[in-house]
Design a protein around this motif. Structure first.
Motif, PDB file in Angstrom:
ATOM      1  N   SER B 133       0.835  -1.212   0.000  1.00  0.00           N
ATOM      2  CA  SER B 133       0.000   0.000   0.000  1.00  0.00           C
ATOM      3  C   SER B 133       0.865   1.256   0.000  1.00  0.00           C
ATOM      4  O   SER B 133       0.588   2.214  -0.709  1.00  0.00           O
ATOM      5  N   LEU B 137       1.094   3.996  -2.824  1.00  0.00           N
ATOM      6  CA  LEU B 137       0.696   5.367  -2.489  1.00  0.00           C
ATOM      7  C   LEU B 137       1.658   6.383  -3.094  1.00  0.00           C
ATOM      8  O   LEU B 137       1.245   7.423  -3.578  1.00  0.00           O
ATOM      9  N   THR B 145      -6.847   7.186  -6.835  1.00  0.00           N
ATOM     10  CA  THR B 145      -6.040   6.041  -6.399  1.00  0.00           C
ATOM     11  C   THR B 145      -5.203   6.439  -5.181  1.00  0.00           C
ATOM     12  O   THR B 145      -4.980   5.618  -4.293  1.00  0.00           O
ATOM     13  N   PHE B 146      -4.772   7.684  -5.155  1.00  0.00           N
ATOM     14  CA  PHE B 146      -4.033   8.147  -3.979  1.00  0.00           C
ATOM     15  C   PHE B 146      -4.877   7.969  -2.734  1.00  0.00           C
ATOM     16  O   PHE B 146      -4.417   7.448  -1.716  1.00  0.00           O
ATOM     17  N   TYR B 147      -6.144   8.374  -2.845  1.00  0.00           N
ATOM     18  CA  TYR B 147      -7.033   8.244  -1.685  1.00  0.00           C
ATOM     19  C   TYR B 147      -7.211   6.782  -1.301  1.00  0.00           C
ATOM     20  O   TYR B 147      -7.198   6.427  -0.115  1.00  0.00           O
ATOM     21  N   PHE B 149      -5.170   4.236  -1.722  1.00  0.00           N
ATOM     22  CA  PHE B 149      -4.005   3.669  -1.041  1.00  0.00           C
ATOM     23  C   PHE B 149      -3.759   4.356   0.299  1.00  0.00           C
ATOM     24  O   PHE B 149      -3.249   3.752   1.233  1.00  0.00           O
ATOM     25  N   TRP B 150      -4.126   5.608   0.369  1.00  0.00           N
ATOM     26  CA  TRP B 150      -4.070   6.325   1.652  1.00  0.00           C
ATOM     27  C   TRP B 150      -4.891   5.573   2.700  1.00  0.00           C
ATOM     28  O   TRP B 150      -4.469   5.356   3.831  1.00  0.00           O
ATOM     29  N   VAL B 153      -3.217   2.157   3.532  1.00  0.00           N
ATOM     30  CA  VAL B 153      -2.100   2.334   4.442  1.00  0.00           C
ATOM     31  C   VAL B 153      -2.623   2.472   5.869  1.00  0.00           C
ATOM     32  O   VAL B 153      -2.128   1.819   6.800  1.00  0.00           O
ATOM     33  N   LYS B 250      -2.579  11.669   9.602  1.00  0.00           N
ATOM     34  CA  LYS B 250      -1.570  10.671   9.222  1.00  0.00           C
ATOM     35  C   LYS B 250      -0.224  10.969   9.871  1.00  0.00           C
ATOM     36  O   LYS B 250       0.447  10.071  10.364  1.00  0.00           O
ATOM     37  N   ALA B 282       3.672   9.871   5.351  1.00  0.00           N
ATOM     38  CA  ALA B 282       2.762  10.023   4.212  1.00  0.00           C
ATOM     39  C   ALA B 282       2.094  11.391   4.213  1.00  0.00           C
ATOM     40  O   ALA B 282       1.830  11.955   3.160  1.00  0.00           O
TER      41      ALA B 282
END
Lengths: 101, 687
Positions: B133, B137, B145-147, B149-150, B153, B250, B282
């Motif tokens: 993940s 990210l 997709t960023f969200y 994998f965010w 994670v 995060k 992150a």
């Protein structure tokens, strides 16, 4: 003296008695007797009205004819009653209700 | 977008995708094939080794070269085309290498550290999943997709914090981490929606590249303009607020930082990887991705929050007794530095510090893992009832664990920021640029660099306290229980190798040939704006000297305080001590005010649900029931009644008529007679 009216009264009386016997008695022989009474009432009327035809005596003649016929029908009816008795072992009219089919 | 895709670019992208996919493959293999087998550790380690090698390859292809951006159509909704792809620029390949390089020693270390744990293979499953993940990210190119994998994670972090799920405290901690992170996720989602509304794309590269959509948007008459789109500029601030919340959750910044110290309930190797080096970075990485969006006021907000977080966490770390909690607050403090650096415009120094911090904080946590492991051994050998993480039991471990001691010394010096270490380069970069930034700004803002400087001295103190208490003096357990059997050591090579590797990465040569100038570091140069004036202000000389000299003095003070005179000198009931020891009462405040309020609110809502909504529904139900009963009555007595009546009538007539057809001759005669009489009577009446 005996008038036509008396004959007719007797005849009507006979007819009513016969009718009463037919509808009220259970025994087939009695019913047959009732039928004979009614028939005789009719014949009595024929004879009584026969005085208006003194030349041909039509009333008398027809009465005789009817008596013969009545004897014949009575014989047939008795034969039927005999057969009914053989078949149902009774001559009570209430118990013989096969006519409904 | 690049119309001409070079063959080598395609190759690079493929390598990056394989590097990302390898840990996932390890996860799948572990999950489906290996079950509880001990081989799972080596599968995961080999996968991350492969990832590290490929990442290094990708790194050298992309670093300081052109940006590679490849994408493919994912799906279309209406006129909106959503692309999925890979974006490789300096920032992403740096993170790619960092994550895989930190994860590798942690994997090796874990094979030894988790050896006797019942959940050994489950641990490596989670760890591989996390690596996947995190690597994904950093390379994805779209906000969607960023969200995703965010979230992944955060989810794998949740799994690993609650790894020992039979401990109540671990379950509480992962719940807390999850809820805190949800708050941030909502912020990120809000920001994504606003950005999409304004710019009509999710593409990170289109949005944030030099001269991209965000760079071309501007403010006019209180409106935020992008192309022909005008929306009130307040949305820009809401988007910033959302991103800030995401970063705060995060990266454990001030209002949302309380989950990180509790997250130390997870295995120590996990704390090293996730809650010190990679996942918590992150947030800073997100700031780096969307950096062009922020305006002056927003950057100042970041600087203030970061500085405050750094200072607060450092003061808390001064008095904690739990070994891992000290390190957790130190992590929060250093993350505060990074956010502050972003705020003061020291973009490159912030990322530089992210990298150096990842190495030395990971090393510190691995050392803590070794120490805790050894104390646990003592505890189990002698069946004592002690907390193996409490530094008040420790002491004198220098002689028992020589290699560990050297490692902690290097990492500690790097954390303090003394010369010849990597921390010196990155931290001084941040401090110098913070002072440069504060020049010519209002007096209030010039407090920020001063607080940051103060924080770095506090850091020196708590690091010194930690090392002196754990590694110097005499083992305090031995004083309390004189008959202890102690046979402990550095452990086998799976402990030693990661420590050596990471310790080497904490020294200056990896980052810069000149140990005293952060500006010559390759990492700094790659991110620094090329046209920036070479500001040779007085701070370049003063700050490093000030940090180093005062830190050394403070370390000496700590030495005197803890070694020469013993513990007794420390005031244990002053107001400041209590504030620090109780972590500024923030957790307690949350519990008393926010948690209580939320519980009260849900109680009220429950009542409303029970009484008002359910009551209304019950009312409807009763009305419906009454109507149904009335209808049933009508049906039964009126509709059915008419039918019944008709049927009865017919039946009655039928029965009546049937009597004449009974088959009895006399009845026939009788009825005939009646009919004749009826005819006569009627004739008499009418005639």
């Amino acid at each position: 003296m005996i008038t036509l009216q008396h004959f007719m009264l007797v005849s009507a009386l006979l007819f009513c008695i016969g009718l009463f016997i037919i509808v009220s008695k259970k025994n087939a022989i009695q019913i047959l007797i009732g039928i004979e009474l009614m028939l005789n009432a009719a014949i009595l009327n024929l004879v009584a009205f026969g005085r208006y035809d003194r030349i041909n005596n039509g009333g008398q003649m027809f009465a005789l004819f009817a008596i013969v016929l009545a004897a014949a029908t009575t014989a047939v009816a008795l034969a039927i009653i005999l057969n009914v008795y053989r078949r149902y072992k009774t001559i009570d009219a209430d118990k013989i209700n096969q006519l409904k089919d | 977008m690049n119309p001409i895709t070079l063959h080598t670019d395609a190759q690079t992208v493929t390598l990056a995708i394989i590097a990302v996919a390898l840990p996932f493959a390890a996860f799948v293999v572990n999950f489906l094939l290996l079950g509880k087998s001990k081989a799972s550790g080596w599968v995961s380690t080999l996968a991350i080794l492969g990832s590290a090698v490929l990442s290094l390859n990708v790194f050298f292809r992309v670093w300081d070269n052109h940006t590679i951006h490849m994408q493919q159509l994912w799906f279309t909704i209406g006129a909106t085309k959503v692309q999925v792809g890979v974006l490789l620029n300096n920032l992403s390949v740096l993170m790619l290498v960092l994550v895989s390089l930190i994860a590798l020693p942690v994997h090796i270390y874990s094979t030894a550290y988790m050896k006797d744990d019942a959940g050994y293979s489950r641990y490596f499953r989670y760890l591989s999943f996390f690596c996947f993940s995190m690597l994904a990210l950093v390379v994805v190119d779209s906000l969607i997709t960023f969200y995703a994998f965010w979230e992944l994670v955060g989810f794998s972090s949740y799994l690993l914090i609650g790894f020992w799920y039979d401990r109540d405290s671990a379950v509480q901690a992962n719940k807390k981490a999850f809820i805190m992170n949800r708050i941030g996720d909502i912020g990120l989602l809000t920001a994504i929606i606003i950005l999409f509304t304004q710019f009509g794309t999710f593409d990170l590269y289109e949005l944030f590249k030099d001269g991209g959509l965000v760079a071309h948007s501007f403010f006019i008459n209180g409106e935020w303009a992008a192309g022909l789109n005008y929306i009130p500029s307040v949305w820009h601030y809401i988007a910033f607020g959302g991103i800030f919340l995401a970063v705060a959750a995060k990266s454990a910044q001030f209002p949302l930082h309380t989950w990180l110290p509790d997250a130390m309930e997870g295995p120590t190797s996990v704390s090293a990887l996730i809650h010190a080096a990679t996942m918590v970075a992150a947030g800073v990485f997100l700031l780096g991705r969307v950096y062009p969006m922020f305006n002056e006021a927003e950057l100042t907000t970041l600087a203030i929050v970061g500085c405050f977080t750094a200072f607060m966490a450092a003061t808390i770390a001064l008095t904690q007794n739990d070994l891992k909690r000290i390190l957790a607050y130190s992590t929060i403090s250093q993350l505060g530095y990074m956010v502050m650096a972003m705020g003061v415009g020291a973009y490159s120094s912030s990322l530089f510090h992210l990298v150096t911090h990842a190495f030395f904080k990971c090393l510190l946590f691995l050392v803590a893992g070794v120490v805790i492991h050894q104390i646990k051994h003592i505890k189990e050998d002698n069946s004592l009832d002690i907390d193996p993480q409490d530094i008040r039991h420790m002491g004198g471990l220098r002689k028992k664990l020589p290699l560990t001691f050297i490692a902690v010394l290097i990492a500690g010096l790097a954390l303090v920021g003394l010369p010849l270490t990597s921390g010196f380069l990155s931290k001084d970069g941040i401090l110098i640029q913070a002072f440069d930034w504060a020049d010519g700004r209002s007096f209030m803002l010039s407090i920020i660099p001063i607080m940051a400087l103060l924080t770095s001295w506090l850091t020196a103190f708590y690091v010194a306290r930690l090392i002196f208490k754990v590694f110097f003096g005499e083992l305090r357990l031995l004083k309390a229980f004189p008959s202890l059997q102690i046979h402990i050591g550095d452990g086998h090579w799976a402990y030693k190798l990661p420590l050596i590797l990471l310790a080497l990465c904490c020294l200056f040569p990896l980052f810069s040939l000149n140990p005293f100038s952060y500006e010559t570091s390759w990492l700094y140069e790659a991110f620094a704006p090329k046209h920036a004036a070479e500001g040779q202000s007085i701070y370049h000389l003063v700050i490093p000297a000030l940090v180093s000299v005062v830190s050394l003095v403070i370390i000496f003070c700590a030495y005197v305080l803890y070694i020469k005179r013993g513990d007794g000198m420390v005031v244990k009931n002053g107001l400041l001590f209590r504030i620090s020891y109780n972590e500024w009462y923030i957790d307690r405040f949350y519990k008393r005010i926010i948690v209580k309020f939320v519980i009260w609110l849900s109680g009220v809502l429950y009542w409303v649900d029970r009484k008002v909504i359910d009551g209304f529904i019950h009312l409807l139900e009763k009305i419906g029931l009454a109507i149904a009963k009335a209808t049933a009555w009508c049906d039964k007595y009126i509709v059915d009644g008419v039918l019944w009546l008709a049927a009865e009538l017919v039946q009655y007539i039928g029965n009546f008529a049937r009597r004449f057809q009974g088959g009895k001759v006399q009845y026939y005669l009788y009825s005939m007679l009646l009919a004749v009489i009826a005819v006569f009577i009627l004739k008499l009446i009418w005639a």
